[in-house]
Motif scaffolding. Sequence first.
Motif, PDB file in Angstrom:
ATOM      1  N   ILE A  56       0.835  -1.206   0.000  1.00  7.26           N
ATOM      2  CA  ILE A  56       0.000   0.000   0.000  1.00  7.26           C
ATOM      3  C   ILE A  56       0.866   1.251   0.000  1.00  7.26           C
ATOM      4  N   ASP A  57       1.897   1.263   0.856  1.00 14.06           N
ATOM      5  CA  ASP A  57       2.795   2.424   0.920  1.00 14.06           C
ATOM      6  C   ASP A  57       3.486   2.659  -0.416  1.00 14.06           C
ATOM      7  N   SER A  58       3.974   1.573  -1.024  1.00 14.84           N
ATOM      8  CA  SER A  58       4.663   1.682  -2.310  1.00 14.84           C
ATOM      9  C   SER A  58       3.722   2.229  -3.383  1.00 14.84           C
ATOM     10  N   TRP A  59       2.484   1.752  -3.375  1.00 15.89           N
ATOM     11  CA  TRP A  59       1.485   2.227  -4.339  1.00 15.89           C
ATOM     12  C   TRP A  59       1.226   3.717  -4.157  1.00 15.89           C
ATOM     13  N   LEU A  60       1.116   4.168  -2.895  1.00 16.01           N
ATOM     14  CA  LEU A  60       0.872   5.583  -2.627  1.00 16.01           C
ATOM     15  C   LEU A  60       2.062   6.448  -3.048  1.00 16.01           C
ATOM     16  N   PHE A  61       3.291   5.952  -2.793  1.00 14.83           N
ATOM     17  CA  PHE A  61       4.492   6.682  -3.211  1.00 14.83           C
ATOM     18  C   PHE A  61       4.503   6.896  -4.718  1.00 14.83           C
ATOM     19  N   HIS A  62       4.274   5.805  -5.460  1.00 10.32           N
ATOM     20  CA  HIS A  62       4.310   5.895  -6.917  1.00 10.32           C
ATOM     21  C   HIS A  62       3.168   6.761  -7.450  1.00 10.32           C
ATOM     22  N   LEU A  63       1.999   6.622  -6.853  1.00  6.48           N
ATOM     23  CA  LEU A  63       0.848   7.417  -7.283  1.00  6.48           C
ATOM     24  C   LEU A  63       1.108   8.901  -7.018  1.00  6.48           C
ATOM     25  N   HIS A  64       1.673   9.186  -5.863  1.00  7.78           N
ATOM     26  CA  HIS A  64       2.015  10.572  -5.529  1.00  7.78           C
ATOM     27  C   HIS A  64       2.977  11.153  -6.566  1.00  7.78           C
ATOM     28  N   GLY A  65       4.016  10.377  -6.921  1.00  8.87           N
ATOM     29  CA  GLY A  65       4.996  10.843  -7.902  1.00  8.87           C
ATOM     30  C   GLY A  65       4.389  11.052  -9.278  1.00  8.87           C
ATOM     31  N   MET A  66       3.516  10.142  -9.682  1.00  5.69           N
ATOM     32  CA  MET A  66       2.855  10.260 -10.986  1.00  5.69           C
ATOM     33  C   MET A  66       1.986  11.504 -11.050  1.00  5.69           C
ATOM     34  N   ILE A  67       1.237  11.755  -9.977  1.00  3.38           N
ATOM     35  CA  ILE A  67       0.369  12.933  -9.952  1.00  3.38           C
ATOM     36  C   ILE A  67       1.210  14.204  -9.971  1.00  3.38           C
ATOM     37  N   LEU A 135     -17.257   0.777 -10.638  1.00  2.00           N
ATOM     38  CA  LEU A 135     -17.053   0.390  -9.245  1.00  2.00           C
ATOM     39  C   LEU A 135     -15.607  -0.052  -9.006  1.00  2.00           C
ATOM     40  N   GLY A 136     -15.049  -0.756  -9.985  1.00  2.00           N
ATOM     41  CA  GLY A 136     -13.669  -1.222  -9.858  1.00  2.00           C
ATOM     42  C   GLY A 136     -12.668  -0.078  -9.823  1.00  2.00           C
ATOM     43  N   MET A 137     -13.004   1.014 -10.500  1.00  2.00           N
ATOM     44  CA  MET A 137     -12.099   2.169 -10.549  1.00  2.00           C
ATOM     45  C   MET A 137     -12.382   3.169  -9.427  1.00  2.00           C
ATOM     46  N   ASP A 138     -13.348   2.878  -8.583  1.00  2.00           N
ATOM     47  CA  ASP A 138     -13.782   3.849  -7.577  1.00  2.00           C
ATOM     48  C   ASP A 138     -12.663   4.204  -6.591  1.00  2.00           C
ATOM     49  N   ILE A 139     -12.065   3.208  -5.955  1.00  2.00           N
ATOM     50  CA  ILE A 139     -11.023   3.474  -4.953  1.00  2.00           C
ATOM     51  C   ILE A 139      -9.793   4.132  -5.574  1.00  2.00           C
ATOM     52  N   PRO A 140      -9.245   3.615  -6.700  1.00  2.00           N
ATOM     53  CA  PRO A 140      -8.085   4.298  -7.302  1.00  2.00           C
ATOM     54  C   PRO A 140      -8.382   5.742  -7.700  1.00  2.00           C
ATOM     55  N   THR A 141      -9.558   5.975  -8.312  1.00  2.00           N
ATOM     56  CA  THR A 141      -9.900   7.328  -8.748  1.00  2.00           C
ATOM     57  C   THR A 141     -10.094   8.264  -7.566  1.00  2.00           C
ATOM     58  N   LEU A 142     -10.754   7.771  -6.528  1.00  2.00           N
ATOM     59  CA  LEU A 142     -10.976   8.588  -5.334  1.00  2.00           C
ATOM     60  C   LEU A 142      -9.648   8.918  -4.652  1.00  2.00           C
ATOM     61  N   THR A 143      -8.729   7.966  -4.639  1.00  2.00           N
ATOM     62  CA  THR A 143      -7.402   8.207  -4.061  1.00  2.00           C
ATOM     63  C   THR A 143      -6.663   9.282  -4.844  1.00  2.00           C
ATOM     64  N   ILE A 144      -6.724   9.207  -6.171  1.00  2.00           N
ATOM     65  CA  ILE A 144      -6.057  10.207  -7.012  1.00  2.00           C
ATOM     66  C   ILE A 144      -6.630  11.597  -6.754  1.00  2.00           C
ATOM     67  N   ASN A 146      -8.067  12.794  -4.106  1.00  2.00           N
ATOM     68  CA  ASN A 146      -7.721  13.329  -2.788  1.00  2.00           C
ATOM     69  C   ASN A 146      -6.226  13.570  -2.620  1.00  2.00           C
ATOM     70  N   LEU A 147      -5.393  12.714  -3.187  1.00  2.00           N
ATOM     71  CA  LEU A 147      -3.953  12.978  -3.165  1.00  2.00           C
ATOM     72  C   LEU A 147      -3.637  14.258  -3.926  1.00  2.00           C
ATOM     73  N   ARG A 148      -4.293  14.417  -5.062  1.00  2.00           N
ATOM     74  CA  ARG A 148      -4.044  15.595  -5.907  1.00  2.00           C
ATOM     75  C   ARG A 148      -4.428  16.887  -5.189  1.00  2.00           C
ATOM     76  N   VAL A 149      -5.577  16.894  -4.532  1.00  2.00           N
ATOM     77  CA  VAL A 149      -6.012  18.133  -3.892  1.00  2.00           C
ATOM     78  C   VAL A 149      -5.145  18.451  -2.675  1.00  2.00           C
ATOM     79  N   VAL A 150      -4.619  17.448  -1.987  1.00  2.00           N
ATOM     80  CA  VAL A 150      -3.684  17.711  -0.887  1.00  2.00           C
ATOM     81  C   VAL A 150      -2.431  18.392  -1.428  1.00  2.00           C
ATOM     82  N   GLN A 151      -1.917  17.899  -2.558  1.00  2.00           N
ATOM     83  CA  GLN A 151      -0.756  18.530  -3.187  1.00  2.00           C
ATOM     84  C   GLN A 151      -1.058  19.976  -3.566  1.00  2.00           C
TER      85      GLN A 151
END
Length: 280
Positions: A56-67, A135-144, A146-151
């Motif tokens: 999970i941490d690794s996924w968040l790190f990479h997602l953060h960098g991509m965004i 529905l399958g894309m719900d959690i990844p999209t919601l994470t993106i 919220n991560l984006r708006v925090v940035q």
Amino acid sequence: MPLTERDRSVFKEIQEWENQLLNYEANDLQLAYEKYLHRTFSLLPEKIQKQFFTVIDSWLFHLHGMIQSSQMQQDAKERILDSGRVFLKEVEKIEDMRQLEIDQLHYIAGQLIARHRLYSLVQGGLAGTGGKMLLGMDIPTLTIINLRVVQLIAMTYGFEVNTPFEMMTSLKVFHTACLPQRLQKQGWLELKQELELMENPYFYEGKEEITDITWIEQPLQQLLKAMVITQFRHKLIQGVPLLGIAIGAGVNYQLTRKVTSFAEKYYQLRYLYEKEEFSK
């Protein structure tokens, strides 16, 4: 620049909010649910538990960098700077945003926050139609979202998110903001402690793990939402699954509302700390 009366007023508002957070007491049902969740998860081998949160941490790190490196985010950064120049023409880089008054920054952040809450509302409504792909894309999209708006909130208040310290901080703000209110206390105190002990604004020297057992409730809540939507997808009103749409939109909106409120409080505090330190 010394703190203004308005700065001190905002600082007092943050302190009052913090007192409410620190004095929040969970009810018996919440404590029982937390205990059950911990007991259930502890049945897994310790190695599996560690691997789960490492992934999970690794996924968040990479997602953060991509965004952070995406063209969309770079364009949003330029729009933040353009908005800053409306109030102060000398704004050239993100750090210059700290020269603006806190109400001006709150106005700029408010526009970004409103836009991303709308994104969550629409995205949740789409997921609420019950389509498997949506529905399958719900959690990844919601994470993106919220991560984006925090940035973006961080950049609005003058903090670039491309250094190790700011990257880890924004991820921890996101993580803590997603927690139930009864569990946010410890995360908020850790964020403040790291801020007060910070010696180098570039390098990060704190705990590098982001997620733990406390974080598991949020994805479980999203999975529960998906199950409820699936159950109601055939209950149509004039051919539209309105109940599922309402549930999806409402849950996602409330999460982004919680994340953005928490993130802005933190970065307002950062702004005031930096301003007070600079004036010494």
